[in-house]
Design a protein around this motif. Structure first.
Motif, PDB file in Angstrom:
ATOM      1  N   UNK A   3       0.844  -1.199   0.000  1.00 33.11           N
ATOM      2  CA  UNK A   3       0.000   0.000   0.000  1.00 33.11           C
ATOM      3  C   UNK A   3       0.877   1.246   0.000  1.00 33.11           C
ATOM      4  N   UNK A   4       0.366   2.375  -0.534  1.00 33.25           N
ATOM      5  CA  UNK A   4       1.137   3.620  -0.492  1.00 33.25           C
ATOM      6  C   UNK A   4       1.534   4.020   0.931  1.00 33.25           C
ATOM      7  N   UNK A   5       0.647   3.792   1.896  1.00 31.60           N
ATOM      8  CA  UNK A   5       0.960   4.159   3.272  1.00 31.60           C
ATOM      9  C   UNK A   5       2.164   3.381   3.788  1.00 31.60           C
ATOM     10  N   UNK A   6       2.160   2.073   3.563  1.00 32.91           N
ATOM     11  CA  UNK A   6       3.262   1.245   4.039  1.00 32.91           C
ATOM     12  C   UNK A   6       4.552   1.606   3.318  1.00 32.91           C
ATOM     13  N   UNK A   7       4.462   1.882   2.017  1.00 36.14           N
ATOM     14  CA  UNK A   7       5.648   2.258   1.249  1.00 36.14           C
ATOM     15  C   UNK A   7       6.265   3.546   1.798  1.00 36.14           C
ATOM     16  N   UNK A   8       5.431   4.550   2.058  1.00 33.30           N
ATOM     17  CA  UNK A   8       5.946   5.831   2.553  1.00 33.30           C
ATOM     18  C   UNK A   8       6.564   5.677   3.941  1.00 33.30           C
ATOM     19  N   UNK A  10       8.012   3.052   5.157  1.00 28.96           N
ATOM     20  CA  UNK A  10       9.317   2.404   5.002  1.00 28.96           C
ATOM     21  C   UNK A  10      10.338   3.372   4.418  1.00 28.96           C
ATOM     22  N   UNK A  11       9.883   4.218   3.488  1.00 30.98           N
ATOM     23  CA  UNK A  11      10.798   5.171   2.863  1.00 30.98           C
ATOM     24  C   UNK A  11      11.307   6.205   3.862  1.00 30.98           C
ATOM     25  N   UNK A  12      10.415   6.788   4.666  1.00 29.02           N
ATOM     26  CA  UNK A  12      10.871   7.806   5.613  1.00 29.02           C
ATOM     27  C   UNK A  12      11.743   7.208   6.713  1.00 29.02           C
ATOM     28  N   UNK A  17      15.147   8.548   9.117  1.00 22.01           N
ATOM     29  CA  UNK A  17      15.625   7.992  10.381  1.00 22.01           C
ATOM     30  C   UNK A  17      17.044   7.458  10.255  1.00 22.01           C
ATOM     31  N   UNK A  18      17.312   6.725   9.156  1.00 27.06           N
ATOM     32  CA  UNK A  18      18.652   6.150   8.970  1.00 27.06           C
ATOM     33  C   UNK A  18      19.583   7.073   8.200  1.00 27.06           C
ATOM     34  N   UNK A  19      19.037   8.164   7.638  1.00 31.07           N
ATOM     35  CA  UNK A  19      19.836   9.120   6.859  1.00 31.07           C
ATOM     36  C   UNK A  19      20.537   8.427   5.691  1.00 31.07           C
ATOM     37  N   UNK A  26      16.185   4.220  -5.006  1.00 36.00           N
ATOM     38  CA  UNK A  26      15.254   3.098  -4.854  1.00 36.00           C
ATOM     39  C   UNK A  26      13.822   3.586  -4.674  1.00 36.00           C
ATOM     40  N   UNK A  27      13.658   4.677  -3.930  1.00 30.78           N
ATOM     41  CA  UNK A  27      12.313   5.124  -3.569  1.00 30.78           C
ATOM     42  C   UNK A  27      11.706   6.105  -4.567  1.00 30.78           C
ATOM     43  N   UNK A  28      12.528   6.959  -5.166  1.00 28.81           N
ATOM     44  CA  UNK A  28      12.002   8.045  -5.999  1.00 28.81           C
ATOM     45  C   UNK A  28      11.960   7.653  -7.475  1.00 28.81           C
TER      46      UNK A  28
END
Length: 248
Positions: A3-8, A10-12, A17-19, A26-28
């Motif tokens: 889902x878009x929510x889960x993807x976002x 994981x991306x943030x 968080x991990x910088x 991979x994400x964009x």
């Protein structure tokens, strides 16, 4: 399919968080549009530049995450962008399993809205859209009372200026004192009692994005918070201190 929510989320986690700026590719998506107040540009490199420009002690703590179609909104607390924590409103667009756009706004830490998923989101979205078109866009302040719950207080938090407007039934309409002029709503997301809108606006004749977060109860608006993000010229990574000071 994710889902878009889960993807976002994981991306943030990986980006903020991990910088991990290398994961931006991979994400964009190739045509990704970065519209942050901290960094503006296109393509995965713009997202990587945003992450690389964050200070070493930066921390990003999501509180509210809601998705509506391909758009995902996050309300978070950011540490490290200034002497005090800041509230962040982040809006992502997801298409084809990739991030295609990001908008945000920053301001002093505000209250976290209550979310009641059992509330009818569709009816709340329609109510807020009608309120925005009638009161915020057309300036029909006399109609404001129709949108407030008759036995509830209405709080409007202007977190940009650190002020709060409280109205009770029969008192002057507070909604027309909004600090930015709304021109056109672009995105409206609804989840239960919470409705989020991003609009094109003007702040002292400067083009901006206006983020409005509404809480609705029993068919009436009971709380309204706003953040504004002035449009800055495209830049690989403008001064973080300068960018944040526009709103504080």
């Amino acid at each position: 399919m994710e889902t878009p929510r889960h993807l976002v989320l994981r991306a943030v986690e990986q980006l903020f968080a991990r910088r991990d700026s290398a994961s931006a590719a991979q994400w964009a998506a190739p045509g990704y549009q970065e519209n942050s107040v901290l960094c503006r540009g296109t393509g995965p490199d713009a997202l990587a530049a945003l992450v690389d420009g964050l200070p070493e002690d930066f921390r990003y703590t999501p509180h509210l995450c809601m998705a509506d179609g391909g758009h995902v909104f996050i309300q978070a607390t950011c540490h490290g962008l200034g002497p005090q924590p800041l509230t962040a409103y982040d809006l992502f667009r997801v298409e084809g399993g990739r991030l295609t756009a990001h908008w945000d706004a920053l301001g002093p830490v505000g209250l976290l809205p209550p979310v009641h998923p059992s509330s009818p989101a569709h009816g709340n979205r329609a109510l807020v859209l009608d309120f925005m078109h009638t009161v915020l866009l057309r300036g029909q302040s006399a109609a404001t009372g129709a949108y407030l719950h008759p036995r509830a207080r209405y709080y409007q938090h202007d977190v940009v200026h650190g002020t709060e407007v409280l109205a009770r039934p029969g008192s002057p309409a507070p909604a027309c004192t909004t600090f930015a002029r709304h021109l056109k709503p672009h995105h409206v997301l609804a989840r239960g009692s919470t409705v989020v809108a991003r609009s094109q606006g003007l702040l002292h004749d400067i083009a901006c994005d206006v983020f409005d977060l509404f809480t609705v109860a029993r068919g009436r608006i009971t709380e309204h918070r706003s953040l504004v993000a002035p449009h800055l010229p495209p830049s690989p990574c403008p001064s973080l201190t300068c960018a944040v000071s526009v709103r504080t």
